[in-house]
Design a protein around this motif. Structure first.
Motif, short mmCIF file in Angstrom:
data_model
loop_
_atom_site.label_atom_id
_atom_site.label_comp_id
_atom_site.label_asym_id
_atom_site.label_seq_id
_atom_site.Cartn_x
_atom_site.Cartn_y
_atom_site.Cartn_z
N PHE A 320 0.83 -1.21 0.00
CA PHE A 320 0.00 0.00 0.00
C PHE A 320 0.86 1.26 0.00
O PHE A 320 0.55 2.23 -0.70
CB PHE A 320 -0.93 0.01 1.21
N VAL A 321 1.93 1.25 0.78
CA VAL A 321 2.81 2.42 0.83
C VAL A 321 3.38 2.70 -0.56
O VAL A 321 3.40 3.84 -1.03
CB VAL A 321 3.95 2.18 1.84
N TYR A 322 3.82 1.65 -1.21
CA TYR A 322 4.37 1.82 -2.56
C TYR A 322 3.31 2.32 -3.53
O TYR A 322 3.54 3.27 -4.29
CB TYR A 322 4.95 0.48 -3.06
N MET A 323 2.14 1.70 -3.53
CA MET A 323 1.10 2.06 -4.48
C MET A 323 0.62 3.49 -4.27
O MET A 323 0.39 4.23 -5.24
CB MET A 323 -0.07 1.09 -4.35
N LEU A 391 -6.67 2.53 7.23
CA LEU A 391 -5.47 3.23 7.69
C LEU A 391 -4.33 3.11 6.69
O LEU A 391 -3.50 4.01 6.57
CB LEU A 391 -5.05 2.70 9.07
N LEU A 392 -4.30 2.01 5.94
CA LEU A 392 -3.28 1.88 4.90
C LEU A 392 -3.54 2.83 3.74
O LEU A 392 -2.60 3.25 3.05
CB LEU A 392 -3.24 0.44 4.36
N TRP A 393 -4.82 3.19 3.50
CA TRP A 393 -5.17 4.04 2.38
C TRP A 393 -4.77 5.50 2.59
O TRP A 393 -4.76 6.28 1.63
CB TRP A 393 -6.67 3.97 2.12
N ALA A 394 -4.47 5.89 3.81
CA ALA A 394 -4.09 7.29 4.04
C ALA A 394 -2.86 7.63 3.19
O ALA A 394 -1.89 6.87 3.17
CB ALA A 394 -3.78 7.52 5.52
N PRO A 395 -2.89 8.75 2.48
CA PRO A 395 -1.76 9.11 1.60
C PRO A 395 -0.60 9.71 2.40
O PRO A 395 -0.37 10.93 2.38
CB PRO A 395 -2.39 10.13 0.64
N TYR A 396 0.14 8.86 3.09
CA TYR A 396 1.20 9.35 3.98
C TYR A 396 2.27 10.16 3.23
O TYR A 396 2.92 11.02 3.83
CB TYR A 396 1.84 8.17 4.71
N HIS A 397 2.43 9.90 1.95
CA HIS A 397 3.43 10.64 1.17
C HIS A 397 3.09 12.13 1.08
O HIS A 397 3.97 12.94 0.78
CB HIS A 397 3.53 10.06 -0.24
N GLU A 398 1.83 12.49 1.35
CA GLU A 398 1.44 13.90 1.29
C GLU A 398 1.88 14.67 2.54
O GLU A 398 1.82 15.90 2.56
CB GLU A 398 -0.08 14.02 1.12
#
Length: 423
Positions: A320-323, A391-398
């Motif tokens: 998910f993090v990668y995607m 929680l995995l869907w959160a766009p942490y990269h933002e």
């Protein structure tokens, strides 16, 4: 006196009718999308002639602006209440704020769904665009104070509090976009806090063991293949049209984007677009095709390894993090563009069906973990899997341009081990 009472009754009736219009429009916007809803649809649902609506709202946009403005006022009131609460322990503060924001999200679901996209519909006024730029500095301060207080309340030093705050903020505000409308907001908020604060793994392996797991190797190999293939730079009209559609669907939402929006963004004439692409639906099918296929490949590889439940969840988190970072536009399209996905045919529905099949595998991991005593029972396997996936869907990269390694490390520390669990 009789005349005064009669006038007061008229005002009250007018107010109740306006509320009925507002609430009905909100339900329709939420169910079918803003763009697909017309004033005639609203009038039919309220049970009045279309002309009667204009006594209360001049246009569909006026209703949307009203909903967004109400959301802004509610956020301000919530923030003010949080700022004036008596001091309490850190965990209670976080749980209370999470519950308040999740409840607000469901109460103002239509406005939250409108706000999910950064761009308003093509035909909109400055008022609408301004309403869409909703900001709440006071709520941001409340989150900083509540989550920051965990640092002195037993939070593990290895936990990234910035990403923790982002996770709480994002999922609580957009809860009505991630969860069914029948969800109990307070119960949901409690579950979110249980997952992040206590973690899912009862005895989580250390980083070295997780890094060596067969499940993580399978996930890493899957994303490595995608990374090598990359995304081609548009070299012709067709590629430019697909790239423009991807960006516009992510900005505006699939339903709110017109085929002319795509043509304008691609810099091509409508005739050129239709010579290269059959339809808007065909564009979305192509955009989601390779994206969904990669998710499917990675999930199958992880499941096939038969690793422990914590190791499998860690590998899923890596994917998910990668995607999310590699395909941010596709991520926005599928996170917020799912209205009527269960009951219609089409690209989003097809993607939804494939997602449900992957979700079934995630539920199996949860059941296996509960049965073996490796995972904590936050809720039943279905609900726990849904909280984990959300929680995995959160766009942490933002958040502060977070790297894949930082986001994956945070998910290990929070979702698996728990912020307040002893190390």
């Amino acid at each position: 006196m009789t005349a005064s009472l009669s006038r007061a009754s008229e005002v009250a009736l007018g107010g109740s009718r306006a509320d009925a219009v507002r609430q009905t429009a909100a339900r329709l916007f939420e169910a079918a999308g803003y763009t697909a809803t017309t004033m005639n649809d609203i009038a039919d649902a309220v049970g009045v002639l279309p002309g009667s609506l204009y006594h209360h709202f001049r246009s569909k946009e006026d209703i949307a602006v009203d909903l967004l403005t109400s959301l802004g006022h509610a956020l301000d009131e919530l923030s003010a209440a949080a700022a004036h609460r008596p001091e309490t322990d850190a965990e209670t503060s976080v749980r209370r704020l999470t519950a308040d924001v999740v409840t607000l999200s469901f109460r103002h679901a239509a406005a939250v769904h409108l706000r999910a996209h950064e761009a308003p519909p093509t035909v909109s006024t400055d008022r609408f665009r301004e309403a869409m730029r909703l900001q709440s500095p006071a709520l941001e301060r409340a989150w900083r104070q509540a989550v920051g207080s965990l640092a002195t309340a037993g939070a593990a030093p290895s936990v990234d509090l910035g990403l923790l705050r982002f996770a709480f903020q994002h999922l609580s505000f957009y809860a009505s976009s991630y969860y069914p409308s029948v969800t109990n907001p307070r119960t949901l908020a409690n579950h979110i806090c249980d997952v992040l604060l206590n973690g899912l793994a009862l005895d989580c392996p250390d980083d070295q063991r997780l890094d060596r797991s067969a499940a993580l190797k399978a996930a890493t190999d899957a994303v490595a293949g995608s990374r090598r293939s990359g995304r081609a730079v548009p070299s012709g009209d067709r590629e430019a049209i697909i790239a423009a559609a991807r960006a516009e669907f992510a900005r505006r939402g699939y339903e709110a984007t017109t085929i002319r929006d795509v043509a304008n963004a691609a810099g091509v004439r409508m005739g050129t677009l239709y010579r290269r692409i059959e339809s808007k639906e065909a564009l979305l099918t192509e955009i989601l095709g390779s994206y969904g296929a990669l998710f499917e490949q990675a999930f199958r590889a992880i499941v096939a390894e038969g690793s422990s439940a914590p190791e499998s969840l860690d590998a899923v988190a890596r994917v998910f993090v990668y995607m999310n970072r590699r395909y941010p536009e596709e991520g926005r399209i599928v996170r917020y563009g799912w209205s009527r996905r269960e009951t219609t045919t089409g690209p989003l529905h097809d993607y939804y069906i494939a997602t449900e099949q992957r979700f079934a595998e995630l539920r199996k991991i949860m059941r296996r973990g509960f049965g073996s005593g490796q995972l904590r029972r936050v809720a039943d396997p279905v609900e726990t899997a849904l909280h984990f996936r959300s929680l995995l869907w959160a766009p942490y990269h933002e958040h502060a341009r977070t790297s894949e390694a930082r986001a994956h490390g945070f998910l290990r520390e929070a979702l698996l081990r728990g912020v307040l669990s002893p190390r």
